[in-house]
Design an enzyme around this catalytic site. Structure first.
Site, short mmCIF file in Angstrom:
data_model
loop_
_atom_site.label_atom_id
_atom_site.label_comp_id
_atom_site.label_asym_id
_atom_site.label_seq_id
_atom_site.Cartn_x
_atom_site.Cartn_y
_atom_site.Cartn_z
N CYS A 32 21.01 28.27 0.36
CA CYS A 32 22.85 28.75 0.62
C CYS A 32 23.29 29.06 0.36
CB CYS A 32 22.25 28.12 1.97
SG CYS A 32 23.29 28.42 3.64
N TYR A 163 24.76 40.24 4.42
CA TYR A 163 23.89 40.64 4.93
C TYR A 163 23.96 41.72 5.78
CZ TYR A 163 22.58 35.41 3.83
OH TYR A 163 22.10 34.59 3.12
#
Length: 310
Positions: A32, A163
């Site tokens: 992440c 994203y």
């Protein structure tokens, strides 16, 4: 983006959660980018002992982030199998999103904060009394307004921009996000052409944020998220800048490309139904000379590099 546990841990009495060595556990996943920021700040400032870390498996199931890397599949300090258990300890019956990084209060076993946006500035400032001697000032008071403004732009166009490209549901959404992303990267390419770091001669918290996205760009975002105008390696200034940071103590040792590639390609089946993890790209270039030292600067400002990792 809002976070259900947007609480701050402070040393100035502004929060019911005080900075205290050993009280909290930082839960991360090495895949992440938002969690990776906290690992870099923790490493540069020497908070390893004051804020111990728990690392979750890069793979997860429908119950979310899990501690299957640890013996018996439980975090050895918190005694839980899934991070969601710490969220429910804070809010009984909680069934919302479970994200990393998360800071858990060890005595109560409850999540205190999962707000990555405030976590790293606070680690760099509120936790300063627990920093190692010679720790760099990553969030200097005189630059905080400028750092916060740039961070907001980076978040909108780059960190969440990749994203937005990857999870767009229409061509229009994708095209808008794609152009915002690369327009911002072009602007950053120019900004960094004549200065070593985003705010001049020394690393700040903004550089850490940009680094954790750039280091994933060619391995994940270019292909899987369709951020494919060009690779990072085809943007000479940003590529050299990213290598400079990667080779700076405290950065490269926090990067785990195997976890990054495995998590994104095996977990995001919506984008990669086969679950096949690509063999490439060639990662050896991260260790090649970057030439950025010619711009001068002192990466740690008036501070010193962290001691060698053990």
């Amino acid at each position: 983006m809002s976070f259900p546990f947007a609480v701050r841990i402070t040393s100035d009495g502004s929060s019911p959660w005080p900075v205290e060595a050993g009280r909290y556990r930082l839960v991360v996943n090495r895949a992440c980018p938002f969690a990776s920021r906290s690992l870099v700040v923790r490493r540069l400032t020497g908070l390893e002992d004051a804020l111990p870390v728990a690392v979750t498996d890069p793979l997860h199931d429908e119950r979310g982030w899990r501690f299957t890397l640890d013996p018996d599949g439980r975090d050895p300090v918190l005694g839980i199998r899934y991070l969601a258990e710490a969220y429910r300890a804070a809010v009984p019956g909680y069934d919302g999103g479970v994200s990393v990084p998360a800071v858990v209060d060890v005595p109560s076993g409850r999540v205190v904060t999962n707000d990555h946006d405030t976590l790293t500035p606070d680690l760099a400032s509120q936790w300063r009394g627990l920093h190692r001697p010679g720790a760099p000032d990553l969030y200097p008071a005189e630059l905080r307004a400028d750092i916060d403004a740039l961070n907001a732009e980076l978040a909108a166009d780059v960190h969440f921009g990749v994203y937005a490209c990857g999870f767009a549901r229409t061509q229009e959404e994708y095209s808008a996000a794609f152009h915002r992303l690369f327009d911002r990267l072009d602007t950053l390419e120019e900004r960094l052409r004549g200065q070593r770091f985003l705010f001049g001669d020394a690393i700040t918290e903004s550089d850490i944020r940009l680094f954790t996205t750039l280091v994933r760009f060619d391995a994940v975002y270019h292909g899987l998220f369709k951020c494919n105008r060009n690779t990072l390696t085809e943007m000479p200034v940003l590529w050299a800048y990213a290598r400079d940071l990667f080779q700076t103590p405290g950065f490269g040792e926090t990067v785990h490309f195997a976890d990054i590639k495995l998590h994104y390609h095996a977990v995001l089946t919506e984008l990669n139904p086969s679950g096949i993890v690509p063999e490439g790209p060639d990662l050896s270039g991260w260790h090649t000379p970057h030439g950025r030292d010619a711009l001068g600067g002192r990466p740690f400002g008036d501070g010193t590099p962290p001691p060698a990792a053990t």
